[in-house]
Design a protein around this motif. Structure first.
Motif, PDB file in Angstrom:
ATOM      1  N   ALA A 199     -97.064 -81.629  56.398  1.00 29.28           N
ATOM      2  CA  ALA A 199     -97.648 -80.197  56.779  1.00 29.28           C
ATOM      3  C   ALA A 199     -99.192 -80.470  56.713  1.00 29.28           C
ATOM      4  O   ALA A 199     -99.843 -79.994  57.426  1.00 29.28           O
ATOM      5  CB  ALA A 199     -97.335 -79.310  55.685  1.00 29.28           C
ATOM      6  N   GLU A 200     -99.787 -81.573  55.834  1.00 31.99           N
ATOM      7  CA  GLU A 200    -101.184 -81.842  55.897  1.00 31.99           C
ATOM      8  C   GLU A 200    -101.486 -82.434  57.143  1.00 31.99           C
ATOM      9  O   GLU A 200    -102.887 -82.301  57.537  1.00 31.99           O
ATOM     10  CB  GLU A 200    -101.613 -82.675  54.529  1.00 31.99           C
ATOM     11  CG  GLU A 200    -101.117 -81.877  53.382  1.00 31.99           C
ATOM     12  CD  GLU A 200    -101.272 -82.842  52.131  1.00 31.99           C
ATOM     13  OE1 GLU A 200    -101.526 -84.049  52.118  1.00 31.99           O
ATOM     14  OE2 GLU A 200    -101.188 -82.451  50.914  1.00 31.99           O
TER      15      GLU A 200
ATOM     16  N   ASP B 206    -100.170 -81.920  60.255  1.00 28.16           N
ATOM     17  CA  ASP B 206    -100.137 -80.870  61.106  1.00 28.16           C
ATOM     18  C   ASP B 206    -100.113 -81.384  62.530  1.00 28.16           C
ATOM     19  O   ASP B 206    -100.685 -81.093  63.291  1.00 28.16           O
ATOM     20  CB  ASP B 206    -101.545 -80.187  60.852  1.00 28.16           C
ATOM     21  CG  ASP B 206    -101.325 -78.585  61.763  1.00 28.16           C
ATOM     22  OD1 ASP B 206    -100.346 -78.033  61.482  1.00 28.16           O
ATOM     23  OD2 ASP B 206    -102.349 -78.352  62.446  1.00 28.16           O
TER      24      ASP B 206
ATOM     25  N   SER C 123     -91.529 -77.437  61.237  1.00 24.10           N
ATOM     26  CA  SER C 123     -92.417 -76.709  60.828  1.00 24.10           C
ATOM     27  C   SER C 123     -92.279 -75.760  59.711  1.00 24.10           C
ATOM     28  O   SER C 123     -92.878 -75.273  58.792  1.00 24.10           O
ATOM     29  CB  SER C 123     -93.370 -76.119  61.990  1.00 24.10           C
ATOM     30  OG  SER C 123     -92.288 -75.022  62.794  1.00 24.10           O
TER      31      SER C 123
ATOM     32  N   CYS D 290     -93.580 -75.663  56.282  1.00 20.89           N
ATOM     33  CA  CYS D 290     -94.584 -74.538  55.985  1.00 20.89           C
ATOM     34  C   CYS D 290     -93.969 -73.959  54.605  1.00 20.89           C
ATOM     35  O   CYS D 290     -94.761 -73.488  53.732  1.00 20.89           O
ATOM     36  CB  CYS D 290     -94.288 -73.559  56.772  1.00 20.89           C
ATOM     37  SG  CYS D 290     -95.486 -72.334  56.925  1.00 20.89           S
TER      38      CYS D 290
ATOM     39  N   PRO E 246    -103.516 -73.417  62.683  1.00 18.52           N
ATOM     40  CA  PRO E 246    -102.899 -74.815  62.686  1.00 18.52           C
ATOM     41  C   PRO E 246    -101.460 -74.698  63.596  1.00 18.52           C
ATOM     42  O   PRO E 246    -100.907 -73.703  63.400  1.00 18.52           O
ATOM     43  CB  PRO E 246    -102.764 -75.042  61.121  1.00 18.52           C
ATOM     44  CG  PRO E 246    -103.822 -74.370  60.401  1.00 18.52           C
ATOM     45  CD  PRO E 246    -103.658 -72.822  61.178  1.00 18.52           C
TER      46      PRO E 246
ATOM     47  N   LEU F 226     -98.917 -76.050  62.354  1.00 23.08           N
ATOM     48  CA  LEU F 226     -97.817 -75.786  61.449  1.00 23.08           C
ATOM     49  C   LEU F 226     -97.731 -74.368  61.431  1.00 23.08           C
ATOM     50  O   LEU F 226     -96.514 -73.843  61.520  1.00 23.08           O
ATOM     51  CB  LEU F 226     -98.165 -76.301  60.022  1.00 23.08           C
ATOM     52  CG  LEU F 226     -97.438 -75.956  58.744  1.00 23.08           C
ATOM     53  CD1 LEU F 226     -96.145 -76.530  59.052  1.00 23.08           C
ATOM     54  CD2 LEU F 226     -97.936 -76.130  57.626  1.00 23.08           C
TER      55      LEU F 226
END
Length: 653
Positions: free
Chosen positions: A137-138, A140, A153, A157, A184, A186
Motif C-alpha cells: 500500500a505504501e 502504491d 487494492s 486498503c 493515490p 490504491l
C-alpha cells in the motif's frame, strides 16, 4: 495436531459459521414481541447480558457514537424507537411460509443479515495484520484497469485503513480536490472495488431478487411523490434557522381538525392526520392495496374461484386468529405435509380441502397471499402513520434537533439545493435503466455492468459534495474524521472496546477474549464432538475458498466488460441467496412436501407483479439463479454444539 487443536483455516471457518448463524438468528428473533425489551442499552438501562449481543455490539460501536446521533435524548431510543419496533413485532406481519413466496420482509431481513455479518465478524475478531499488504500500500503500484490489482487494492486498503494512516490521508485529499484521479492509485482501486460491489448489490436487489419488481415499483412511487422543487427552494433560504424551520413545516406539518382540537384541549388522543412523510408512505402502500384488492376480486370472479366459505375461512384466519394459532397451523402444515390452506380449512367449520379442485386450491393459496399482503400494508400504515402519540414525527424532530449544529455547518459549506438535484437525477436515471429494455417481446433486464455505468455517471456528484464539506466545513469534518478513526480501530486484531458513552454499556465482546473463548470451548468438547465439528469445518473451508474464488471471477468479468456474468461479485450475495434458499414455504398442493425458497416455482411466483405479470421469463430466472450460489455444506453439528455457547460468550457470559 491434537484433536483439540484447530488449524488457522479451520478456526477462521468456525468463526465464519458462528457469526453467520448468530447474526441471522438475532434478526429473526425480532419477529416475536418482547425482543426489544431484552436488548439492553440504549433501550434499557440494565447492563446485564443482551439477548442480541451481535446487534448490540454493532449498535454500540458504530451507531450510538455517530456525530449528532450520540446527542439525541434518551426518549429517542427508550420510548420512540423501542415502541415502534415492539408494535411492528406485535403486528405479526405475514410469514413467507403462509404466503407461499419469498416476501419483502424476508428478502430485506436476509439481505441485512448477509451484509452486517461482515462488520460484526471484523469487530468481534479483528482484521489479521499483513505487513506485506501494508508495504505494498505504501508503494502504491496499482493499475485499476486490471481486475487483479483492483482486488489487491481492496485488501491492501483495509490494511492501510486499520493499521496505517490512510483515514487521515483520505480526509486531507478530499479537502484538496474532488477529482478521483488525483487520489493515490490504491484509493482509486479501492473505489472501483466498492463501486462494482454496490452495483452488484443493486442489480441483485432490483433485478434478481424475488421481490425486486415490487421494491422497484415502490421506489418509483415514492420518487414521484417527493416534492423535489419545494425542497430545493426551501434549502436555498440563506438563514439556517429559517431554512430548518421551513423544511420541518414541509415534511412534518399536519393540518386537520383533530390536530387543532387536541391542541386547544377539546379532544384528547384523536388522530391528527399525517405529515408529508407519512402521506407518502400511506399513498404508496394504498396504491399497492388497490391493485392487490383488484387481483383478489378477479380471483373471486374467476372460473377456478374457491367457494365463498373457503375465502371467508381464509380471511377469518388472518384477521381473528391469534399468533399462537397461526404458529400451530404452520407446525401442523410442516408435520403433516399439508398446505397451509388445507390446515386452515381443517380448523374451520367450512368445507374441507378435499372439496376443492387442484385449480381451486392454487387459487386459494394465491388469495391467501394477497389478503396477507393487504393486511401487512394496513398494519404498517397503522403503526407508522396513524399512531397517537406520533412517534415517527417525534423521532424526526429529535433527530433534526440533535443534528442542527451539523446541518448549520453543512448548509454553509455546500449548496444543498444542488445536492438534492443531483440525487433526483440519479434516482430518475436508476429507475429508468432498471426496467427491461429491447424490442417488444424480447425485453432483457439490465446487467451488472449497467449499474456500474450508472454509478460511474453520477459518482462525481458525491465526490463534489464530500470535497465541499471537507474544504469549507472544517469543524464538521473533524467530527466525522474522529468518528471514522475511532470506528476503524475497532477492527484491529488485538480487539478494542467501544468508547464509553452515557447511552450504552461497555462492549464485553472483543477480538481477544471471544476468539480465546471459542477455541477454549471447542477444546473442552468430547473428542467425538470435536471430530464431527472438524469434519464440517474442513468442508466449509473449501466452500469459503470456492465462494471467494467465484466472486473474484465475477468481478474480473465485470471490470473486463465481458457482460458474461448474469450476477455480480460479492460473497455476501451467495450468503444472502443461501438464506433465501433455506426458507421454508408451504406445499403447493393440498398434500405434498414442504418447499424451500430454492425450489423451482417459488421464485417465479414471488417475481410476479401485482397484476400477475412477470418482467423476466421463468427460463431466464432459472438460468440466472442456477449457479448463483454454491451448495452450502451442512454445519448442523457445529451450530448445535457451539451456537448457544457462542451467544453467551458475546453477551459476556
Amino acid at each position: 495436531m491434537t484433536s483439540s487443536t484447530l488449524t488457522s483455516a479451520q478456526s477462521a471457518a468456525l468463526v465464519d459459521i458462528l457469526t453467520h448463524h448468530e447474526t441471522y438468528s438475532e434478526i429473526e428473533d425480532f419477529k416475536a414481541p418482547g425482543a426489544i425489551k431484552h436488548y439492553g442499552p440504549p433501550f434499557q438501562d440494565s447492563t446485564s447480558a443482551s439477548a442480541t449481543p451481535v446487534l448490540q455490539t454493532l449498535l454500540s460501536k458504530f451507531i450510538l457514537t455517530l456525530p449528532g446521533l450520540r446527542d439525541v435524548s434518551q426518549d429517542f431510543w427508550k420510548v420512540r424507537v423501542s415502541d415502534l419496533i415492539e408494535e411492528l413485532s406485535q403486528a405479526e406481519l405475514s410469514e413467507s411460509y403462509d404466503k407461499g413466496v419469498l416476501g419483502i420482509r424476508k428478502t430485506l431481513a436476509t439481505a441485512i443479515s448477509a451484509l452486517i455479518e461482515y462488520p460484526a465478524r471484523g469487530c468481534l475478531f479483528g482484521l489479521p495484520k499483513r505487513e506485506e499488504g501494508l508495504r505494498k500500500a505504501e508503494k502504491d503500484t496499482y493499475d485499476i484497469s486490471k481486475p487483479d490489482d483492483v482486488l489487491k487494492s481492496w485488501q491492501d486498503c483495509l490494511q492501510a485503513l486499520v493499521y496505517g494512516d490512510l483515514v487521515d490521508e483520505l480526509f486531507e485529499r478530499a479537502a484538496e480536490t474532488d477529482d478521483l484521479k488525483k487520489h493515490p492509485a490504491l484509493v482509486q482501486g479501492m473505489h472501483e472495488f466498492v463501486v462494482v460491489n454496490i452495483a452488484s448489490l443493486m442489480h441483485y436487489t432490483l433485478v434478481l431478487s424475488p421481490e425486486g419488481p415490487t421494491l422497484l415499483r415502490m421506489v418509483e412511487n415514492v420518487h414521484r411523490l417527493i416534492p423535489y422543487s419545494v425542497v430545493r427552494q426551501t434549502l436555498k433560504i440563506g438563514n439556517v434557522a429559517t431554512m430548518i424551520s421551513a423544511m420541518m413545516k414541509v415534511i412534518l406539518a399536519k393540518v386537520s381538525v383533530a390536530s387543532v382540537t387536541n391542541w386547544i384541549g377539546l379532544s384528547s388522543g384523536a388522530h391528527e392526520g399525517m405529515n408529508l412523510l407519512q402521506q407518502i408512505m400511506s399513498q404508496v402502500l394504498s396504491w399497492d392495496k388497490r391493485d392487490l384488492n383488484s387481483r383478489a376480486t378477479k380471483i373471486e370472479k374467476s372460473s377456478t374461484a374457491p367457494p365463498k366459505p373457503v375465502t371467508a375461512a381464509l380471511k377469518d384466519w388472518i384477521a381473528n386468529r391469534s399468533r399462537a394459532e397461526h404458529e400451530e397451523a404452520r407446525r401442523q402444515s410442516k408435520d403433516q405435509n399439508m398446505s397451509i390452506v388445507a390446515v386452515i380449512l381443517s380448523l374451520s367449520s367450512g368445507p374441507s380441502v378435499d372439496d376443492l379442485t387442484a385449480d381451486q386450491h392454487a387459487a386459494a393459496l394465491e388469495y391467501l397471499r394477497i389478503r396477507l399482503s393487504v393486511r401487512d400494508r394496513d398494519e404498517i400504515v397503522r403503526v407508522l402513520c396513524h399512531r397517537n402519540p406520533d412517534h415517527l414525527t417525534a423521532l424526526i424532530q429529535d433527530g433534526v434537533s440533535a443534528y442542527t449544529p451539523m446541518i448549520r455547518q453543512v448548509h454553509e459549506a455546500v449548496n444543498l439545493a444542488d445536492t438534492v438535484w443531483d440525487f433526483e437525477r440519479f434516482t430518475t436515471d436508476m429507475l429508468k435503466m432498471s426496467k427491461p429494455s429491447g424490442p417488444k417481446g424480447q425485453e432483457k433486464p439490465p446487467a451488472v455492468e449497467d449499474y456500474v455505468d450508472l454509478l460511474h455517471r453520477h459518482q462525481s456528484s458525491s465526490h463534489k459534495f464530500l470535497h465541499q464539506v471537507a474544504k469549507n466545513g472544517k469543524e464538521v469534518t473533524s467530527w466525522w474524521r474522529d468518528w471514522v478513526n475511532m470506528v476503524i480501530k475497532q477492527f484491529c486484531r488485538q480487539g478494542t472496546s467501544a468508547p464509553k458513552t452515557d447511552a450504552v454499556a461497555d462492549s464485553k465482546a472483543t477480538g481477544t477474549n471471544v476468539q480465546a473463548s471459542v477455541l477454549k470451548h471447542f477444546a473442552g468438547l468430547p473428542e467425538k464432538d470435536q471430530k464431527a465439528i472438524t469434519n464440517e469445518l474442513t468442508t466449509y473451508q473449501t466452500y469459503l475458498d470456492d465462494l471467494h474464488w467465484a466472486s473474484a471471477t465475477r468481478i474480473t468479468a465485470v471490470i473486463n466488460r465481458t457482460r458474461s456474468t448474469p450476477f455480480g461479485p460479492g460473497a455476501f450475495l451467495a450468503r444472502w441467496q443461501s438464506l433465501l434458499d433455506a426458507t421454508t414455504i408451504t406445499p403447493a398442493t393440498a398434500k405434498g412436501p414442504v418447499r424451500l425458497g430454492a425450489n423451482k416455482g417459488v421464485r417465479e411466483e414471488g417475481r410476479q407483479d401485482i397484476e400477475g405479470n412477470e418482467d423476466v421469463t421463468e427460463d431466464e430466472v432459472e438460468k440466472t439463479i442456477e449457479g448463483s450460489t454454491l451448495e452450502v455444506p451442512s454445519v448442523e453439528q457445529t451450530v448445535k454444539l457451539m451456537g448457544g455457547r457462542f451467544r453467551e460468550m458475546l453477551a459476556g457470559g
